[in-house]
Design an enzyme around this catalytic site. Sequence first.
Site, PDB file in Angstrom:
ATOM      1  N   ARG A 191       0.835  -1.210   0.000  1.00  0.00           N
ATOM      2  CA  ARG A 191       0.000   0.000   0.000  1.00  0.00           C
ATOM      3  C   ARG A 191       0.869   1.259   0.000  1.00  0.00           C
ATOM      4  O   ARG A 191       0.924   1.975  -0.993  1.00  0.00           O
ATOM      5  CB  ARG A 191      -0.957  -0.039   1.211  1.00  0.00           C
ATOM      6  CG  ARG A 191      -2.055   0.993   1.163  1.00  0.00           C
ATOM      7  CD  ARG A 191      -1.650   2.401   1.586  1.00  0.00           C
ATOM      8  NE  ARG A 191      -1.041   2.464   2.911  1.00  0.00           N
ATOM      9  CZ  ARG A 191      -0.437   3.550   3.383  1.00  0.00           C
ATOM     10  NH1 ARG A 191      -0.363   4.659   2.654  1.00  0.00           N
ATOM     11  NH2 ARG A 191       0.127   3.541   4.592  1.00  0.00           N
ATOM     12  N   ASP A 192       1.590   1.499   1.087  1.00  0.00           N
ATOM     13  CA  ASP A 192       2.358   2.755   1.189  1.00  0.00           C
ATOM     14  C   ASP A 192       3.457   2.772   0.128  1.00  0.00           C
ATOM     15  O   ASP A 192       3.802   3.826  -0.418  1.00  0.00           O
ATOM     16  CB  ASP A 192       2.978   2.876   2.587  1.00  0.00           C
ATOM     17  CG  ASP A 192       3.220   4.316   3.010  1.00  0.00           C
ATOM     18  OD1 ASP A 192       3.061   5.212   2.174  1.00  0.00           O
ATOM     19  OD2 ASP A 192       3.571   4.539   4.182  1.00  0.00           O
ATOM     20  N   HIS A 229       5.590   4.400  12.637  1.00  0.00           N
ATOM     21  CA  HIS A 229       5.620   4.305  11.170  1.00  0.00           C
ATOM     22  C   HIS A 229       6.654   5.329  10.678  1.00  0.00           C
ATOM     23  O   HIS A 229       6.350   6.510  10.538  1.00  0.00           O
ATOM     24  CB  HIS A 229       4.200   4.626  10.686  1.00  0.00           C
ATOM     25  CG  HIS A 229       3.985   4.651   9.219  1.00  0.00           C
ATOM     26  ND1 HIS A 229       3.284   3.673   8.542  1.00  0.00           N
ATOM     27  CD2 HIS A 229       4.312   5.561   8.265  1.00  0.00           C
ATOM     28  CE1 HIS A 229       3.200   3.978   7.264  1.00  0.00           C
ATOM     29  NE2 HIS A 229       3.812   5.116   7.055  1.00  0.00           N
ATOM     30  N   HIS A 276       9.333   6.873   8.030  1.00  0.00           N
ATOM     31  CA  HIS A 276       9.890   6.954   6.674  1.00  0.00           C
ATOM     32  C   HIS A 276      11.371   7.285   6.840  1.00  0.00           C
ATOM     33  O   HIS A 276      11.765   7.968   7.783  1.00  0.00           O
ATOM     34  CB  HIS A 276       9.149   8.020   5.856  1.00  0.00           C
ATOM     35  CG  HIS A 276       7.795   7.548   5.389  1.00  0.00           C
ATOM     36  ND1 HIS A 276       7.550   7.175   4.087  1.00  0.00           N
ATOM     37  CD2 HIS A 276       6.640   7.347   6.060  1.00  0.00           C
ATOM     38  CE1 HIS A 276       6.284   6.789   3.975  1.00  0.00           C
ATOM     39  NE2 HIS A 276       5.704   6.878   5.160  1.00  0.00           N
ATOM     40  N   CYS A 283       4.565   9.127   0.130  1.00  0.00           N
ATOM     41  CA  CYS A 283       3.164   9.545   0.171  1.00  0.00           C
ATOM     42  C   CYS A 283       2.957  10.570  -0.926  1.00  0.00           C
ATOM     43  O   CYS A 283       3.651  11.587  -0.959  1.00  0.00           O
ATOM     44  CB  CYS A 283       2.822  10.139   1.534  1.00  0.00           C
ATOM     45  SG  CYS A 283       1.147  10.831   1.555  1.00  0.00           S
ATOM     46  N   ASN A 294       9.312   4.077   3.211  1.00  0.00           N
ATOM     47  CA  ASN A 294       9.301   3.678   4.614  1.00  0.00           C
ATOM     48  C   ASN A 294      10.629   3.009   4.939  1.00  0.00           C
ATOM     49  O   ASN A 294      11.346   2.556   4.056  1.00  0.00           O
ATOM     50  CB  ASN A 294       8.216   2.630   4.872  1.00  0.00           C
ATOM     51  CG  ASN A 294       6.838   3.136   4.582  1.00  0.00           C
ATOM     52  OD1 ASN A 294       6.425   3.160   3.436  1.00  0.00           O
ATOM     53  ND2 ASN A 294       6.122   3.550   5.603  1.00  0.00           N
TER      54      ASN A 294
HETATM   55  P1  HMG Z   1     -13.528  14.114  -1.917  1.00  0.00           P
HETATM   56  O1  HMG Z   1     -13.474  14.491  -3.360  1.00  0.00           O
HETATM   57  O2  HMG Z   1     -13.566  15.216  -0.905  1.00  0.00           O
HETATM   58  O3  HMG Z   1     -14.727  13.086  -1.667  1.00  0.00           O
HETATM   59  O4  HMG Z   1     -12.265  13.195  -1.614  1.00  0.00           O
HETATM   60  P2  HMG Z   1     -16.291  13.350  -1.594  1.00  0.00           P
HETATM   61  O5  HMG Z   1     -16.770  12.686  -0.346  1.00  0.00           O
HETATM   62  O6  HMG Z   1     -16.597  14.809  -1.781  1.00  0.00           O
HETATM   63  O7  HMG Z   1     -16.849  12.522  -2.876  1.00  0.00           O
HETATM   64  C1  HMG Z   1     -16.545  12.946  -4.209  1.00  0.00           C
HETATM   65  C2  HMG Z   1     -16.696  11.764  -5.142  1.00  0.00           C
HETATM   66  O8  HMG Z   1     -15.717  10.779  -4.824  1.00  0.00           O
HETATM   67  C3  HMG Z   1     -18.049  11.050  -5.061  1.00  0.00           C
HETATM   68  O9  HMG Z   1     -18.342  10.565  -6.376  1.00  0.00           O
HETATM   69  C4  HMG Z   1     -17.776   9.892  -4.164  1.00  0.00           C
HETATM   70  O10 HMG Z   1     -18.637   8.772  -4.378  1.00  0.00           O
HETATM   71  C5  HMG Z   1     -16.372   9.524  -4.571  1.00  0.00           C
HETATM   72  P3  HMG Z   1     -19.490  11.226  -7.270  1.00  0.00           P
HETATM   73  O11 HMG Z   1     -20.730  11.112  -6.421  1.00  0.00           O
HETATM   74  O12 HMG Z   1     -19.035  12.641  -7.455  1.00  0.00           O
HETATM   75  O13 HMG Z   1     -19.449  10.380  -8.492  1.00  0.00           O
HETATM   76  N1  HMG Z   1     -15.666   8.877  -3.445  1.00  0.00           N
HETATM   77  C6  HMG Z   1     -15.060   7.688  -3.522  1.00  0.00           C
HETATM   78  N2  HMG Z   1     -14.881   6.815  -4.531  1.00  0.00           N
HETATM   79  C7  HMG Z   1     -14.224   5.679  -4.231  1.00  0.00           C
HETATM   80  N3  HMG Z   1     -13.737   5.376  -3.011  1.00  0.00           N
HETATM   81  C8  HMG Z   1     -13.904   6.231  -1.992  1.00  0.00           C
HETATM   82  C9  HMG Z   1     -14.572   7.434  -2.226  1.00  0.00           C
HETATM   83  N4  HMG Z   1     -14.896   8.473  -1.435  1.00  0.00           N
HETATM   84  C10 HMG Z   1     -15.569   9.341  -2.188  1.00  0.00           C
HETATM   85  N5  HMG Z   1     -13.434   5.918  -0.776  1.00  0.00           N
HETATM   86  C11 HMG Z   1     -11.251  11.412  -0.351  1.00  0.00           C
HETATM   87  C12 HMG Z   1     -12.014  12.721  -0.306  1.00  0.00           C
HETATM   88  C13 HMG Z   1     -10.839  11.098   1.062  1.00  0.00           C
HETATM   89  C14 HMG Z   1     -12.142  10.340  -0.881  1.00  0.00           C
HETATM   90  C15 HMG Z   1     -10.008  11.578  -1.296  1.00  0.00           C
HETATM   91  O14 HMG Z   1      -9.315  12.748  -0.986  1.00  0.00           O
HETATM   92  C16 HMG Z   1      -9.079  10.401  -1.191  1.00  0.00           C
HETATM   93  O15 HMG Z   1      -9.412   9.301  -1.602  1.00  0.00           O
HETATM   94  N6  HMG Z   1      -7.840  10.565  -0.628  1.00  0.00           N
HETATM   95  C17 HMG Z   1      -6.924   9.476  -0.439  1.00  0.00           C
HETATM   96  C18 HMG Z   1      -5.551  10.002  -0.261  1.00  0.00           C
HETATM   97  C19 HMG Z   1      -4.571   8.875   0.008  1.00  0.00           C
HETATM   98  O16 HMG Z   1      -4.842   7.702  -0.142  1.00  0.00           O
HETATM   99  N7  HMG Z   1      -3.335   9.279   0.447  1.00  0.00           N
HETATM  100  C20 HMG Z   1      -2.284   8.372   0.720  1.00  0.00           C
HETATM  101  C21 HMG Z   1      -2.481   7.545   1.953  1.00  0.00           C
HETATM  102  S1  HMG Z   1      -2.084   8.389   3.482  1.00  0.00           S
HETATM  103  C22 HMG Z   1      -0.402   8.056   3.749  1.00  0.00           C
HETATM  104  O17 HMG Z   1       0.269   7.583   2.867  1.00  0.00           O
HETATM  105  C23 HMG Z   1       0.185   8.317   5.132  1.00  0.00           C
HETATM  106  C24 HMG Z   1       0.418   7.029   5.922  1.00  0.00           C
HETATM  107  O18 HMG Z   1       1.284   6.137   5.225  1.00  0.00           O
HETATM  108  C25 HMG Z   1       1.024   7.344   7.292  1.00  0.00           C
HETATM  109  C26 HMG Z   1       2.268   8.280   7.237  1.00  0.00           C
HETATM  110  O19 HMG Z   1       3.219   8.000   6.509  1.00  0.00           O
HETATM  111  O20 HMG Z   1       2.215   9.269   7.981  1.00  0.00           O
HETATM  112  C27 HMG Z   1      -0.905   6.286   6.177  1.00  0.00           C
HETATM  113 MG    MG Z   2       3.475   6.326   5.215  1.00  0.00          MG
END
Ligand code: HMG
Ligand code: MG
Length: 318
Positions: free
Chosen positions: A18-19, A216, A218, A249, A258
């Site tokens: 994933r990450d 966690h 990096h 990320c 990581n």
């Molecule tokens: P948004 O645009 O604000 O969502 O995105 P919304 O609620 O306004 O919905 C807009 C549209 O998106 C709608 O579709 C929803 O159905 C659809 P429409 O009705 O317009 O056709 N939608 C989705 N579709 C599929 N799956 C979903 C989903 N949710 C809404 N789950 C949202 C907000 C959170 C969804 C978006 O910004 C997003 O997906 N972000 C993900 C970012 C991400 O994955 N980042 C990386 C992971 S975090 C990380 O790496 C850090 C970590 O490793 C720890 C560290 O290192 O610190 C964990």
């Molecule tokens: Mg991370």
Amino acid sequence: MSPVAGDRSVRVVEVGPRDGLQNERVFIDTDAKVRFVETLADAGLRDIEVSSFVHPRAVPQLQDAEAVFAALRPRDDVRYSALVPNLRGLERALLVQDRGGAKLAEIAVFTGSTDSFVGKNIRMTIAESLERFAPVVPAAIAAGLTVRGYVSTAFGCPYEGAVEPEQGIRVAEALFALGCREVSIGDTIGVGTPGAVHRWMRAAEGRLPVDRLAMHFHDTRGQALANVLAALEHGVRVFDASAGGLGGCPYAPGASGNLATEDLVYCLHGSGWETGIDLSRLVGASRSIAGQLDHILPGRVFQAERVRGVPEDAGVQR
Ligand code: HMG
Ligand code: MG
């Protein structure tokens, strides 16, 4: 509750699929992802973050989350998990669970210590993210899943700079209050040092249950292993890592991979800790994904061992 005295076991949570893969430029095909996850399980990893049920436009690399879970062989001895940002993500996770019960055991909700990072990452404030998770966590638990929480940017933020421990501790408290079984404290951009880890852990003492915390790190500035050793001194026994050092990320500029799982396992085994992971097979799992990438995997132990294989007793303290 503190960890049992004399217990030398450490749990490694593998986040490479994933990450790691979320940040790759070339799309890794579903079969290769499935092979990667299964070889990691064969190497002894018992917690594997497989993919994300996020918006496919936000992280195109993981848009095949459903297909990956559909192809995974169910294993009762491995906790497979996926990131879920909201109720829509949970709906997708529950469909996957319905199609093959034992495969998805856990979801992870994710927020952070700073509003700027959380805003870029999931388009909400920290407070809004906690409101968004409030119905997700109990619904997941009611469906038989466990829930993990993430607090990103705990040691520094790409947009706001320095972050006080208090900022992350408050968010971790809120995630526990929602029902998360474990909370992972993220150094998203790899700015933490052992000094910062000691300060964070001292500030958290008496407020967060150390036996339910994960770290966690990096490895952007080469501090991750030193940070693990610092966190171990405070009783932390769960660490996230990514095979071969894959990762980053997409919403944190400059975040590199990581801590490499091989580097973590080599260091832990050499220091008298047990992980249940077979280092040689782990290198094999990283080798299986390395062939799909357009760059070299940065993990140091992976680099040293990928050609000749790891001797049986490598790193074991005598
Ligand atoms: P948004 O645009 O604000 O969502 O995105 P919304 O609620 O306004 O919905 C807009 C549209 O998106 C709608 O579709 C929803 O159905 C659809 P429409 O009705 O317009 O056709 N939608 C989705 N579709 C599929 N799956 C979903 C989903 N949710 C809404 N789950 C949202 C907000 C959170 C969804 C978006 O910004 C997003 O997906 N972000 C993900 C970012 C991400 O994955 N980042 C990386 C992971 S975090 C990380 O790496 C850090 C970590 O490793 C720890 C560290 O290192 O610190 C964990
Ligand atoms: Mg991370």
